[in-house]
Motif scaffolding. Structure first.
Motif, PDB file in Angstrom:
ATOM      1  N   ARG A 604       0.827  -1.205   0.000  1.00  0.00           N
ATOM      2  CA  ARG A 604       0.000   0.000   0.000  1.00  0.00           C
ATOM      3  C   ARG A 604       0.863   1.257   0.000  1.00  0.00           C
ATOM      4  O   ARG A 604       0.554   2.231  -0.678  1.00  0.00           O
ATOM      5  CB  ARG A 604      -0.924   0.010   1.211  1.00  0.00           C
ATOM      6  CG  ARG A 604      -1.931  -1.104   1.236  1.00  0.00           C
ATOM      7  CD  ARG A 604      -2.971  -0.940   0.148  1.00  0.00           C
ATOM      8  NE  ARG A 604      -3.804  -2.132   0.040  1.00  0.00           N
ATOM      9  CZ  ARG A 604      -3.540  -3.143  -0.776  1.00  0.00           C
ATOM     10  NH1 ARG A 604      -2.475  -3.108  -1.557  1.00  0.00           N
ATOM     11  NH2 ARG A 604      -4.321  -4.193  -0.817  1.00  0.00           N
TER      12      ARG A 604
ATOM     13  N   PRO B 350       0.273   3.778   8.450  1.00  0.00           N
ATOM     14  CA  PRO B 350      -1.173   4.004   8.442  1.00  0.00           C
ATOM     15  C   PRO B 350      -1.952   2.702   8.282  1.00  0.00           C
ATOM     16  O   PRO B 350      -2.984   2.520   8.914  1.00  0.00           O
ATOM     17  CB  PRO B 350      -1.381   4.944   7.255  1.00  0.00           C
ATOM     18  CG  PRO B 350      -0.138   4.862   6.451  1.00  0.00           C
ATOM     19  CD  PRO B 350       0.947   4.503   7.398  1.00  0.00           C
ATOM     20  N   CYS B 351      -1.430   1.802   7.465  1.00  0.00           N
ATOM     21  CA  CYS B 351      -2.170   0.560   7.226  1.00  0.00           C
ATOM     22  C   CYS B 351      -2.161  -0.345   8.447  1.00  0.00           C
ATOM     23  O   CYS B 351      -3.095  -1.099   8.677  1.00  0.00           O
ATOM     24  CB  CYS B 351      -1.580  -0.188   6.044  1.00  0.00           C
ATOM     25  SG  CYS B 351      -1.465   0.827   4.583  1.00  0.00           S
ATOM     26  N   CYS B 354      -5.045   0.571  10.354  1.00  0.00           N
ATOM     27  CA  CYS B 354      -6.208   0.948   9.562  1.00  0.00           C
ATOM     28  C   CYS B 354      -7.419   0.107   9.915  1.00  0.00           C
ATOM     29  O   CYS B 354      -7.344  -1.116   9.950  1.00  0.00           O
ATOM     30  CB  CYS B 354      -5.862   0.754   8.096  1.00  0.00           C
ATOM     31  SG  CYS B 354      -7.247   0.934   7.023  1.00  0.00           S
ATOM     32  N   VAL B 356     -10.016  -0.396   8.166  1.00  0.00           N
ATOM     33  CA  VAL B 356     -10.588  -1.118   7.022  1.00  0.00           C
ATOM     34  C   VAL B 356      -9.520  -1.902   6.280  1.00  0.00           C
ATOM     35  O   VAL B 356      -9.644  -2.205   5.104  1.00  0.00           O
ATOM     36  CB  VAL B 356     -11.302  -0.151   6.047  1.00  0.00           C
ATOM     37  CG1 VAL B 356     -12.575   0.366   6.672  1.00  0.00           C
ATOM     38  CG2 VAL B 356     -10.398   0.999   5.667  1.00  0.00           C
ATOM     39  N   PHE B 357      -8.462  -2.237   7.028  1.00  0.00           N
ATOM     40  CA  PHE B 357      -7.314  -2.924   6.435  1.00  0.00           C
ATOM     41  C   PHE B 357      -7.722  -4.146   5.609  1.00  0.00           C
ATOM     42  O   PHE B 357      -7.257  -4.342   4.489  1.00  0.00           O
ATOM     43  CB  PHE B 357      -6.371  -3.347   7.560  1.00  0.00           C
ATOM     44  CG  PHE B 357      -5.090  -3.960   7.098  1.00  0.00           C
ATOM     45  CD1 PHE B 357      -4.069  -3.161   6.618  1.00  0.00           C
ATOM     46  CD2 PHE B 357      -4.898  -5.332   7.147  1.00  0.00           C
ATOM     47  CE1 PHE B 357      -2.878  -3.732   6.207  1.00  0.00           C
ATOM     48  CE2 PHE B 357      -3.711  -5.904   6.731  1.00  0.00           C
ATOM     49  CZ  PHE B 357      -2.697  -5.095   6.259  1.00  0.00           C
ATOM     50  N   CYS B 360      -9.138  -3.409   2.181  1.00  0.00           N
ATOM     51  CA  CYS B 360      -8.381  -2.579   1.250  1.00  0.00           C
ATOM     52  C   CYS B 360      -7.754  -3.442   0.145  1.00  0.00           C
ATOM     53  O   CYS B 360      -6.935  -4.307   0.404  1.00  0.00           O
ATOM     54  CB  CYS B 360      -7.298  -1.847   2.032  1.00  0.00           C
ATOM     55  SG  CYS B 360      -6.290  -0.795   1.027  1.00  0.00           S
ATOM     56  N   VAL B 366     -12.127   0.472  -1.227  1.00  0.00           N
ATOM     57  CA  VAL B 366     -11.131   1.053  -0.329  1.00  0.00           C
ATOM     58  C   VAL B 366      -9.768   0.717  -0.905  1.00  0.00           C
ATOM     59  O   VAL B 366      -9.447  -0.441  -1.115  1.00  0.00           O
ATOM     60  CB  VAL B 366     -11.238   0.443   1.078  1.00  0.00           C
ATOM     61  CG1 VAL B 366     -10.205   1.052   1.991  1.00  0.00           C
ATOM     62  CG2 VAL B 366     -12.630   0.607   1.622  1.00  0.00           C
ATOM     63  N   ASN B 367      -8.988   1.715  -1.198  1.00  0.00           N
ATOM     64  CA  ASN B 367      -7.661   1.425  -1.733  1.00  0.00           C
ATOM     65  C   ASN B 367      -6.675   2.522  -1.373  1.00  0.00           C
ATOM     66  O   ASN B 367      -7.052   3.546  -0.779  1.00  0.00           O
ATOM     67  CB  ASN B 367      -7.729   1.226  -3.248  1.00  0.00           C
ATOM     68  CG  ASN B 367      -8.237   2.456  -3.939  1.00  0.00           C
ATOM     69  OD1 ASN B 367      -7.774   3.556  -3.656  1.00  0.00           O
ATOM     70  ND2 ASN B 367      -9.204   2.286  -4.829  1.00  0.00           N
ATOM     71  N   ALA B 368      -5.456   2.261  -1.716  1.00  0.00           N
ATOM     72  CA  ALA B 368      -4.402   3.179  -1.290  1.00  0.00           C
ATOM     73  C   ALA B 368      -4.476   4.523  -2.013  1.00  0.00           C
ATOM     74  O   ALA B 368      -3.936   5.516  -1.557  1.00  0.00           O
ATOM     75  CB  ALA B 368      -3.047   2.535  -1.515  1.00  0.00           C
ATOM     76  N   CYS B 371      -7.215   6.779  -0.128  1.00  0.00           N
ATOM     77  CA  CYS B 371      -7.404   6.533   1.294  1.00  0.00           C
ATOM     78  C   CYS B 371      -7.060   7.758   2.123  1.00  0.00           C
ATOM     79  O   CYS B 371      -6.036   8.399   1.935  1.00  0.00           O
ATOM     80  CB  CYS B 371      -6.535   5.348   1.684  1.00  0.00           C
ATOM     81  SG  CYS B 371      -5.956   5.379   3.321  1.00  0.00           S
ATOM     82  N   TYR B 373      -6.762   7.826   5.460  1.00  0.00           N
ATOM     83  CA  TYR B 373      -5.848   7.556   6.572  1.00  0.00           C
ATOM     84  C   TYR B 373      -4.426   7.870   6.164  1.00  0.00           C
ATOM     85  O   TYR B 373      -3.630   8.405   6.929  1.00  0.00           O
ATOM     86  CB  TYR B 373      -5.948   6.089   7.005  1.00  0.00           C
ATOM     87  CG  TYR B 373      -7.337   5.665   7.339  1.00  0.00           C
ATOM     88  CD1 TYR B 373      -7.913   6.081   8.529  1.00  0.00           C
ATOM     89  CD2 TYR B 373      -8.072   4.892   6.469  1.00  0.00           C
ATOM     90  CE1 TYR B 373      -9.204   5.716   8.846  1.00  0.00           C
ATOM     91  CE2 TYR B 373      -9.364   4.517   6.776  1.00  0.00           C
ATOM     92  CZ  TYR B 373      -9.925   4.932   7.958  1.00  0.00           C
ATOM     93  OH  TYR B 373     -11.198   4.566   8.255  1.00  0.00           O
ATOM     94  N   PHE B 374      -4.160   7.535   4.924  1.00  0.00           N
ATOM     95  CA  PHE B 374      -2.824   7.782   4.420  1.00  0.00           C
ATOM     96  C   PHE B 374      -2.564   9.282   4.345  1.00  0.00           C
ATOM     97  O   PHE B 374      -1.503   9.779   4.735  1.00  0.00           O
ATOM     98  CB  PHE B 374      -2.657   7.170   3.024  1.00  0.00           C
ATOM     99  CG  PHE B 374      -1.454   6.299   2.934  1.00  0.00           C
ATOM    100  CD1 PHE B 374      -0.196   6.860   2.994  1.00  0.00           C
ATOM    101  CD2 PHE B 374      -1.576   4.929   2.820  1.00  0.00           C
ATOM    102  CE1 PHE B 374       0.921   6.058   2.921  1.00  0.00           C
ATOM    103  CE2 PHE B 374      -0.465   4.120   2.761  1.00  0.00           C
ATOM    104  CZ  PHE B 374       0.784   4.678   2.804  1.00  0.00           C
TER     105      PHE B 374
END
Ligand code: SF4
Lengths: 671, 380
Positions: A604, B350-351, B354, B356-357, B360, B366-368, B371, B373-374
Motif C-alpha cells: 500500500r 497508516p495501514c 487501519c 478497514v485494512f 483494502c 477502499v484502496n491506497a 485513502c 488515513y494515508f
C-alpha cells in the motif's frame, strides 16, 4: 508466495525497472514457469519487448532460468531477489558503515547492475578518474567524501577485495540463476549414483549420496575456490548484449537462451579467486553479485543489538555489538547455525563459532565509558556463583543497607531523576572499586580467576567487559552463551541464534499486539503462550480481568487472527452450551498473519508513492531535465519548487516507512 | 448434567470429610419413648441427665471432632456401659438435634451439634432441616442450588420454599462464587465464604476489584523496579522523615501517599543495570513481605496471591523472571508507559492501524489511492 507478497514484489520491480519489466515479472509470478513464447502469449507484448524485459530481469537475477534437454528455456520468478530490492538502501548504508564510503558506492553500483564483471566495475570508475592521482594509502576503507576523484583501478580492486572478504559480495555461480528445485536436480546429476558408494546397505548408500548432494549444493551456493568444470560462471557479456535490443535481434535464438554454451567463462582463472595478487588486483573476469545472506546476518546483528539496548543498556549493547561483529565473519547466513550440524536436538554449542574475552577486550580497548554503565552495589549483593550454579544459591539476609536506601524513596521523585543523572554516574564509576570486583571474582570459578586476576592490573577494563558479557549471558533471553575458562582454553563466548531469534520474534509480535490492542491484550497473549490452551473461566481468574473486559480483548485478538479458539464438544450433541472453548496462542500462525499484513502495508505504501508521484509528475520531469538540474532557481517557479520539496519529503517519509516495515519482515521471515 | 455435577463436587465439596457420609437425623432411627426402653431407673441420674452429661463431655472436644462408639463408651458416663444403651441415648440426642449421626467405614459415629444450632433444627420443618443440613455440610464452600436439589431429592417448589424460609430466618445466605457467578449458591449465614468462593483478596462480593489489583500491582512493580536497577539517589529534601512518632493524621497521610506512589521507584532513563551476579532481585517471599509490611491491602496477602499479581505483571511485559525464575526483575522499557511508545514499522504505518485494512484492495472501493488515513498520516 502469498498474494500480498507478490503484489509487493511486482510493485518493487515496477518502481525500479519500469512498467515493461514489471509486467513480464508479474506474469511469470502469476503463471509460474514460462518459456518465451508462452510469455509472449500471456503478456500480449511483442517478442522483442519480452526479450528485452527478460534480459533486464536476468541481469538483476529477478528470474531463474532452466534449460531443458529439448533446448527450451523456461523462466521462473525469483521472489527473494525481488523482495530484496527493497533493501537496497540498507545495503549501501551497511557497506558504508563497515568498509567506508566508497564501498557503499560500489555496492550501489552493483545493485544497479545486478551482477557485474570485476573488469567492468573497475572500468566504470576508471574512465571517470583516469588522470587523478592514485590513492595514497593502501587500505580498503576509503572514507573520503570526495570519492570520485580519488578512485583508481587499484582502489576499486581493493574495495572489491574487501567486500568479498567481508562476504558482502560473492562470486556468481550458475546455480544462483536456478531455482532451488532445479539446483537440487542438477546436483543430483553431478553426484554419482547411489551404487557408486561402496557401503554395506542400500540405505547407507542413499544417505551418503544425499550428503554428497547437499555438499554440492553448498559448494554452489558459496563458491570460493571453484573446481574446474563444475563452476560455470555465467558469461555476463552475453547478457549485456541482450540488453541492447538491436543487438539481440541479430543473435540467434538458441545462442541467446542457452546461456551455458561455449562462451562460459573459463574456470581456470577463478581458482585463485579470493587471493589478491601483488598488484592488488582481482581477476577482471570474475563476476560478482550482492550476497544477500550476509547482509541479512548483519541486519540480524543490528536487531539484536537494539534488543540488548532495550533490555539492558546502551553500553552493554555496545559490547554486544562488538561480540557479534567478531562472529560475523563466521556466520554465513541466518538460517543455519554455522559449523554446528543439528542432529535433531539442537546443535552442539561447542561447535558454534566462538570469540574469546581477550579478543573483545582488545577490540574495545579504546572505549572509556564502559564502567560507567553499572549501578554501584554493595559487594555482598554480587554473587557470580549463583548464576552458574543455581542450586548452590545462597539465601540472603532479609534486611540490609540497600533496602533502607530504597525505602527512603518517597514523594516527588520521578521527574527530577533525569537531571542528576550525569554526576551520579561519575560518582558511581569511582565507587566501583577494584576490591568489590575482586570479591565477586573470588567467589567465581576458582580455575578461571587466577588468570583473570593476574591480568587485571594490566587491563582494568577486563573485569568491566566481562561483567557486560556475563550480564548478556544471564539475561533471560540468553544473548550470549558462556564457556568458562578451562586449563587449556581461554574463556569464550558464543551466540546460539535459534532460541534467541525465538525471543526476538516473540518480543516483536507482542510489541505489535501491545501497541495495537493494548496492554491487557498483551497480557492475555503472553498468558496463553505460557500456559497453552486455557478455557475462559481459568483465563479470567489467571488474568485478573473481569469477564467482560477480557472477552472484548479476546474477541479483538481472535478477529485479528492473533490468537485461536478451539471448540471441544463434550458430547455428540454439539450443543454450544455443552462445548468447551479453549483459547490458545500459536506463534507461527500469528507470525504468518502479521507477515502478510506487513507485506500488504508495504504494498500500500508503494502504491501511494506512485499515486503521489503521478500528481507531481510534470514538475518532477521538468526538474530532472539536464538543463534544469543545478539551475532550479531559474527554471522552476516558487510553487513548483515547493511542490517538489513536498514531494521529496513525502517520498522520503513513505520509503522510510517501507524500510521499517522491512525490518519487521526481516525479523519474522529471514532471521 | 452429570458433568456439571461432578465438576461442582470437585471444586466445592472437597473440603468436607471425604470418607464419612452424612446421614441426617431424619427418621432413620425412629425414636421410641425412652422411658419405656430405659428399663428401671438407675437411681442416680435420669436418662435426661445422663444425656446431658454425655453431651457436655463431648462438647469439651474441639468442634468437629467425630466420636465413634468406643470413644463414647470410654467416657464411662452411662451406668450400664454397653452398646445398646449407648445407641438409645445417642439416638435421642440425635433426635434433639444435639448429636449428628454419621457413618464412617460403615460404622456409626457422631458429631456434637451446638445447642444453639440444635435449637435451630428444632424450629425447622423436616424439609427445611434437610436443606439446612446440606447447606451446613457444605461449610465455607457453599452449595449450588441445583446440587442441593439433587442431593435432597426435594421438589423444586418445596426446596425453594425451604430456602426462602431459611433465608428469612437468617440461617442461610446466598453468595456469589467467583468461578460461577451465575449459580445460586447458599451457605450458612454465620460463615464467611472461603477463598475458593470469593476468589481471594482481589474480589469483593465475587466481583473483581480492578482498582485494588491495579494499585497493588503498581506498588509491587515500583518496589521491584527500585531493586532491580540502579537509580540515581534522590535529592535530600524529599527523603522521608526519620521514624519519629507520627500523629494519626500524619500516618494516614503517609499511607495515602504510599498508596499513590509506593515505596519503590519509577522507571527512568537514568536507570543502570547492576553488575552481573547481582542477587538483590527480590524473590516472591521478599515481595510478599514488603507488600504486607506496606499495609496497603486490608488483609494479609499470601505468597500465592502475590505470585498471581506478579504473574500478571510478567504477562504485561513489565517484569521478567531472573535467577532461574526465582526472582523478579523489572523490564527496562515498557510499551505504553508514559512517554515510551515503542512502535514498530507495522504499528506506526497508516495501514498497520487501519480499521478497514482487511477490505483494502488495489481495485476495491477502499484502496491506497484515495485513502484518507494515508493522507492524514502523510500530513502528520
Ligand atoms: S491504504 Fe489506506 S485504506 Fe488501505 S490499508 Fe492502508 S490505510 Fe487502510
Amino acid at each position: 508466495m502469498s498474494r500480498y507478497a507478490s503484489e509487493l514484489c511486482v510493485l518493487l520491480v515496477d518502481n525500479l525497472y519500469g512498467e515493461l519489466t514489471s509486467r513480464i515479472f508479474q506474469v511469470i509470478l502469476r503463471e509460474g514457469r514460462l518459456s518465451i513464447p508462452a510469455l509472449i502469449h500471456h503478456t500480449g507484448l511483442t517478442p522483442r519487448l519480452v526479450k528485452h524485459g527478460i534480459a533486464v530481469l536476468l541481469q538483476q537475477q529477478l528470474v531463474f532460468w532452466h534449460t531443458s534437454a529439448e533446448d527450451a528455456t523456461v523462466y521462473e520468478a525469483n521472489t527473494t531477489a525481488a523482495y530484496n530490492l527493497v533493501r537496497a538502501g540498507k545495503y549501501v548504508q551497511i557497506a558504508e558503515e563497515q568498509l567506508g564510503h566508497f564501498a557503499g558506492a560500489v555496492i550501489s553500483n552493483l545493485l544497479l547492475l545486478g551482477h557485474a564483471r570485476v573488469g567492468d566495475l573497475v572500468q566504470a570508475y576508471g574512465t571517470r578518474s583516469k588522470d587523478k592521482p592514485p590513492l595514497s594509502n593502501g587500505s580498503g576503507s576509503v572514507t573520503d567524501d570526495n570519492v570520485e576523484s580519488d578512485v583508481t583501478p587499484k582502489s576499486v580492486h581493493i574495495t572489491l577485495h574487501d567486500l568479498l572478504q567481508a562476504g558482502l559480495v560473492s562470486l556468481v555461480n550458475e546455480s544462483h540463476f536456478r531455482s532451488d528445485a532445479d539446483n537440487r536436480i542438477e546436483a543430483g546429476k553431478v553426484v554419482p549414483a547411489a551404487e557408486y558408494f561402496k557401503n554395506k546397505t542400500k540405505r547407507e548408500n542413499e544417505e551418503q549420496r544425499e550428503m554428497a548432494i547437499l555438499q554440492k549444493l553448498e559448494e554452489w551456493k558459496y563458491p570460493t575456490a571453484p573446481e574446474e568444470e563444475e563452476v560455470e560462471i555465467v558469461n555476463r557479456g552475453k547478457k549485456r548484449r541482450l540488453e541492447d535490443p538491436k543487438e539481440s535481434e541479430t543473435i540467434k535464438r538458441q545462442r541467446l537462451y542457452l546461456p551455458l554454451v561455449d562462451k562460459v567463462a573459463s574456470t581456470a582463472g577463478t581458482a585463485g579467486a579470493l587471493r589478491i595478487g601483488h598488484t592488488g588486483a582481482l581477476n577482471n573476469d570474475h563476476i560478482l553479485r550482492i550476497n544477500h545472506d550476509k547482509f541479512a546476518v548483519i541486519m540480524r546483528n543490528r536487531s539484536l543489538v537494539a534488543l540488548a539496548e532495550q533490555s539492558i543498556c546502551k553500553t552493554t549493547a555496545k559490547v554486544y555489538a562488538e561480540v557479534l561483529r567478531r562472529l560475523e565473519s563466521k556466520v554465513r547466513n541466518c538460517k543455519e547455525e554455522t559449523g554446528a550440524p543439528d542432529f535433531g536436538d539442537g546443535p552442539e554449542l561447542h561447535a558454534l563459532p566462538q570469540v574469546s574475552t581477550d579478543d573483545i577486550v582488545a577490540a574495545l580497548r579504546h572505549s572509556t565509558d564502559l564502567a560507567n554503565a553499572f549501578g554501584n552495589v554493595d559487594a555482598s549483593r554480587v554473587n557470580l556463583r549463583q548464576s552458574d550454579h543455581p542450586k548452590r544459591r545462597r539465601r540472603r539476609e532479609e534486611s540490609d543497607s540497600e533496602d533502607e536506601v530504597m525505602k527512603d524513596g518517597n514523594a516527588s521523585r520521578g521527574e527530577e531523576e533525569d537531571e542528576d543523572d550525569s554526576d551520579s554516574e561519575a560518582l558511581l564509576t569511582s565507587a566501583s572499586s577494584e576490591s568489590e570486583e575482586e570479591k565477586g571474582e573470588a567467589e567465581y570459578d576458582p580455575s578461571s580467576s587466577t588468570k583473570t586476576r593476574a591480568k587485571a592490573p594490566e587491563n582494568p577494563q577486563l573485569n568491566t567487559i566481562r561483567d557486560h558479557l556475563l550480564l548478556l549471558a544471564q539475561h533471560p533471553y540468553q544473548f550470549l552463551h558462556h564457556f568458562p575458562e578451562t586449563p587449556i582454553l581461554p574463556e569464550k563466548w558464543t551466540v546460539y541464534f535459534a532460541p534467541l531469534m525465538a525471543h526476538l520474534t516473540h518480543h516483536t509480535l507482542l510489541r505489535t499486539i501491545t501497541s495495537r490492542y493494548g496492554l491487557r491484550a498483551a497480557r492475555l497473549t503472553r498468558l496463553l503462550s505460557e500456559k497453552g490452551k486455557v478455557d475462559e473461566k481459568n483465563l479470567c481468574s489467571l488474568s485478573l480481568l473481569n469477564q467482560k473486559t477480557m472477552r472484548s480483548y479476546l474477541t479483538a485478538l481472535h478477529q485479528a487472527g492473533m490468537i485461536q479458539l478451539q471448540e471441544v464438544p463434550r458430547d455428540n450433541s454439539r450443543n454450544p452450551q455443552r462445548t468447551l472453548y479453549l483459547w490458545f496462542f500459536d506463534i507461527e500462525r500469528c507470525k504468518a498473519k502479521m507477515l502478510q499484513e506487513t507485506y500488504k502495508s508495504m504494498a500500500r505504501c508503494l502504491q501511494r508513492v506512485q499515486v503521489e508521484g503521478d500528481k507531481v509528475k510534470s514538475t518532477v520531469e521538468k526538474a530532472s531535465r539536464s538543463d534544469v538540474i543545478g539551475r532550479e532557481e531559474e527554471f522552476l517557479g516558487v510553487q513548483e519548487r515547493e511542490a517538489l520539496r513536498k514531494w521529496r519529503e513525502m517520498e522520503d517519509k513513505i520509503w522510510g516507512e517501507v524500510a521499517r516495515l522491512d525490518d519487521m519482515v526481516a525479523i519474522m521471515r529471514d532471521f | 448434567m452429570n458433568n456439571h455435577l461432578s465438576l461442582h463436587c470437585d471444586t466445592g465439596d472437597n473440603r468436607s470429610e471425604s470418607d464419612s457420609t452424612m446421614v441426617t437425623l431424619v427418621k432413620e432411627y425412629p425414636t421410641k419413648d425412652d422411658d419405656l426402653t430405659m428399663g428401671e431407673p438407675s437411681g442416680v441420674s435420669s436418662p435426661q441427665e445422663l444425656r446431658n452429661a454425655l453431651y457436655a463431655r463431648c462438647a469439651t472436644f474441639e468442634e468437629n471432632h467425630v466420636f465413634d462408639q468406643n470413644e463414647l463408651l470410654s467416657f464411662n458416663i452411662l451406668p450400664e456401659n454397653n452398646v445398646e444403651k449407648l445407641i438409645v441415648h445417642t439416638n435421642r440426642l440425635a433426635k434433639d438435634g444435639l448429636f449428628k449421626l454419621m457413618t464412617k467405614d460403615g460404622k456409626a459415629c457422631w458429631k456434637v451439634v451446638k445447642r444453639s444450632d440444635a435449637a435451630k433444627y428444632k424450629s425447622l420443618s423436616q424439609d427445611e432441616a434437610l436443606v439446612y443440613s446440606y447447606i451446613e455440610a457444605a461449610q465455607r464452600e457453599g452449595i449450588w442450588s441445583k446440587l442441593l436439589r439433587n442431593k435432597t431429592n426435594l421438589h423444586m417448589t418445596t426446596m425453594n420454599r425451604a430456602i426462602k424460609n431459611l433465608e428469612s430466618k437468617n440461617y442461610i445466605k446466598s453468595i456469589k462464587t467467583v468461578k460461577w457467578p451465575n449459580r445460586k449458591t447458599y451457605m450458612l449465614a454465620k460463615l464467611q465464604p472461603s477463598e475458593n468462593v470469593t476468589g481471594g483478596p482481589f474480589y469483593t462480593d465475587g466481583i473483581l476489584d480492578e482498582e485494588f489489583v491495579h494499585q497493588m500491582s503498581l506498588w509491587a512493580e515500583r518496589y521491584i523496579i527500585g531493586r532491580s536497577w540502579w537509580h540515581p539517589s534522590l535529592p535530600e529534601s524529599v527523603k522521608r522523615k526519620p521514624k519519629s512518632k507520627l500523629t494519626q493524621e500524619e500516618a494516614e497521610e503517609l499511607r495515602a501517599r504510599e498508596l499513590r506512589r509506593g515505596q519503590g521507584r519509577a522507571r527512568s532513563e537514568a536507570m543502570l543495570p547492576f553488575r552481573a551476579g547481582y542477587n538483590g532481585y527480590p524473590t516472591l517471599a521478599e515481595i510478599t513481605r514488603a507488600i504486607n509490611a506496606s499495609e496497603l491491602s486490608g488483609v494479609v496477602m499470601k505468597e500465592s496471591e502475590v505470585g498471581q499479581l506478579l504473574d500478571i505483571l510478567c504477562w504485561d511485559g513489565r517484569l521478567e523472571k531472573v535467577l532461574n525464575g526465582k526472582s523478579y526483575r523489572a523490564v527496562r522499557l515498557v510499551i505504553g508507559e508514559e512517554g515510551i511508545l515503542l512502535d514498530n514499522g507495522l504499528t506506526e504505518s497508516p495501514c498497520g492501524r487501519c480499521p478497514v485494512f482487511d477490505m483494502c484492495e488495489e481495485d476495491g472501493p477502499v484502496n491506497a489511492r484515495n485513502c484518507e488515513y494515508f493522507q492524514e498520516w502523510l500530513q502528520h
